[in-house]
Every structure is written in C-alpha cells, then in structure tokens.
Design a protein around this motif. Structure first.
Motif, mmCIF file in Angstrom:
data_model
loop_
_atom_site.group_PDB
_atom_site.id
_atom_site.type_symbol
_atom_site.label_atom_id
_atom_site.label_comp_id
_atom_site.label_asym_id
_atom_site.label_seq_id
_atom_site.Cartn_x
_atom_site.Cartn_y
_atom_site.Cartn_z
ATOM 1 N N ARG A 1 36.665 -2.202 26.893
ATOM 2 C CA ARG A 1 36.935 -1.195 25.857
ATOM 3 C C ARG A 1 35.697 -0.927 24.995
ATOM 4 O O ARG A 1 35.435 0.209 24.591
ATOM 5 C CB ARG A 1 38.104 -1.645 24.966
ATOM 6 N N LYS A 2 34.903 -1.949 24.758
ATOM 7 C CA LYS A 2 33.718 -1.809 23.909
ATOM 8 C C LYS A 2 32.627 -0.948 24.552
ATOM 9 O O LYS A 2 31.674 -0.546 23.878
ATOM 10 C CB LYS A 2 33.144 -3.177 23.571
ATOM 11 N N ASP A 3 32.750 -0.674 25.852
ATOM 12 C CA ASP A 3 31.754 0.158 26.525
ATOM 13 C C ASP A 3 31.883 1.635 26.165
ATOM 14 O O ASP A 3 30.989 2.434 26.503
ATOM 15 C CB ASP A 3 31.872 0.007 28.045
ATOM 16 N N GLU B 1 34.754 4.045 19.973
ATOM 17 C CA GLU B 1 36.038 3.621 19.414
ATOM 18 C C GLU B 1 37.002 4.788 19.272
ATOM 19 O O GLU B 1 38.222 4.613 19.337
ATOM 20 C CB GLU B 1 35.826 2.970 18.049
#
Length: 285
Positions: free
Chosen positions: A159-161, A164
């Motif tokens: 998800r951090k790739d 946000e």
C-alpha cells in the motif's frame, strides 16, 4: 464422459469477487452478465491442462522447457528471472534508471513527454521471460501464465508504494468484442489481485473502450497516439469528483493509452491519476 469430481469442483467458476468492486450505482451490462454466467460452466481447457500435466508433465509457461520440479509451471531459470529486482525507476514514468541518476528527478525521456498521469510504478522491465509470459497470457490464452503474473503483481507491491489519497483502482478496459474472444482478461486479473492486496476498492467497469483499435505493439509512437485518441470513455453516471485513481494496465510504453484513460477519468471528475503496470518498456533515447 464426465470429468472427475475434483476437476468439476476446481474449475467451476465463481464469477468475479463482488465485495472488492465499488458498486455505487453501477449496473452490470447484459454482455457482462452473460459472461459471468458462462464462468459457471466447466472450463475444459483448464481440465485438459491439469490432466496433461498430471500424466505427461508440463512445459515451462515462459520458455517451453520442462520444469525441474513436478507441478511447477516455470523452470528454475525463469522462476529466478521473475523475482522482482531492487531497481531504481523514474517516479513519473517508471523507466529503469542508471546507477547515477537521482530517483527524485524525472528522467530525460519523460521530460520531453506530455504525460497526463501523476506517477507510475512498474514491477519489471518488458523483456526476456516477463515479455514471454505476458505474450503467453494475452495472445495464447495460457491461464496459468495470467495467474502467475497476477500473483507476482500483487506480491510485488505494498500500500505504501502508492499515494495515500488513492481510493479506487480502475483497469484499462478491452473492447467487449475482444473480451468475448478471449478467455482471460489479464488486466482485470491484475487489478483484482492488487486491490485485494492493498485493500483499495476496484471499479472494473469505470471505463469502457468505445471501438476496436489496432494492436499498439504494431505501431510507432505517433501512430499509437492516433490509434487510441478518444478510445476510452467513463461509464455513464460515473462520479469521481475530487478522487485519486490508480489506473492498472499490463505494459507501459509511450503512455498513449494511459493518457487517453486519464482524459476519460478526468471527464468523470477524477483529481489525480496514477499508473501501475506489470512491465515497463525501455524507450530508446
């Protein structure tokens, strides 16, 4: 003759996972309902592949040689090549960068391009085993190849790739006539697996392809842009006002297809669009 019970149990389709798709006021078109009903039938191609593999062994999905371990669909060499490498890539267009290029800056290629998406992420460079596996999935209807690519795609990202603000995943669509001719929609599989992995809802019908088009790989950059001009449209009533979208495709080359999809998504109100692909070509500088 009826297939063994275990094959019936394995290869009777369940349709696409409804929980992961963002419904809203989405209405499934008739041709899609028919296709989903067809998925409940036994997939004889998969049955044949499993039976052949059980009694005669299976060839590597990428290079065609025999896998070294029973049950494997890839040989050891190709499996090694499909392990994502820690490569520096341009944050805007996902081109693989040289060892002395700052990752924070745009590459020399995309500085000369009019890219309408904000960022791009790619898992592999489009060559060698990755290219062969994509060809097997897209052009030879090799289900195992598509499944392998979808699993790699989901496993390769977190998800951090992605920014946000991304709140919905949209796959690049095929024309419905082309989709009926193919057993596998690789891009939809990629978007479905990624959505489940990073817990972002997917709207598989957000975009539609309005006409049939020539294959992009047969065209030069200028022809590619003309070929896809006006090719995509947002679903009627789609409201993406102020939202960030993650657009999923299999390959990113000139960005022409992605740009046209961005235009359609912005027509529906999208604020920012980012791109994720399984493979990125390396343009000649």
């Amino acid at each position: 003759m009826c297939p063994p019970v275990f094959l019936c149990r394995v290869f009777v389709g369940e349709g696409e996972a409804g929980e992961e798709e963002e419904r809203g006021d989405t209405r499934v078109p008739p041709y899609e309902r028919k296709k989903r009903r067809r998925k409940t039938a036994i997939d004889w191609r998969k049955c044949f592949e499993v039976i052949k593999g059980t009694f005669f062994g299976t060839a590597c999905e990428a290079c065609g040689t025999a896998p070294q371990e029973p049950g494997d669909t890839l040989c050891a060499e190709c499996a090694q090549a499909l392990r994502p490498k820690a490569e520096a890539r341009c944050p805007r267009c996902a081109i693989r960068l040289g060892p002395h290029v700052p990752i924070e800056s745009r590459c020399t290629w995309c500085r000369t391009q009019r890219l309408r998406f904000r960022s791009a992420r790619a898992l592999f460079t489009y060559d060698g085993v990755v290219r062969d596996l994509i060809h097997a999935a897209k052009f030879h209807q090799r289900t195992y190849a598509a499944e392998r690519l979808a699993d790699l795609f989901a496993a390769g990202f977190e998800r951090k790739d992605f920014p946000e603000g991304v709140s919905v995943i949209v796959p690049v669509p095929m024309h419905r006539r082309e989709e009926r001719m193919r057993d596998t929609n690789l891009v939809r599989m990629l978007s479905e697996r990624l959505g489940k992995k990073i817990h972002v809802k997917r709207d598989a019908g957000a975009l539609v392809q309005t006409r049939m088009a020539s294959p992009q790989f047969t065209l030069d950059p200028a022809q590619r842009r003309r070929n896809v001009e006006g090719l995509f449209a947002a679903r009627e009533g789609l409201d993406l006002k102020g939202r960030e979208v993650l657009l999923v495709d299999d390959i990113l080359t000139t960005g022409a297809t992605a740009n046209e999809c961005v235009n359609a998504l912005r027509d529906a109100g999208a604020d920012k669009v980012h791109v994720a692909v399984i493979a990125r070509t390396q343009p000649a500088h």
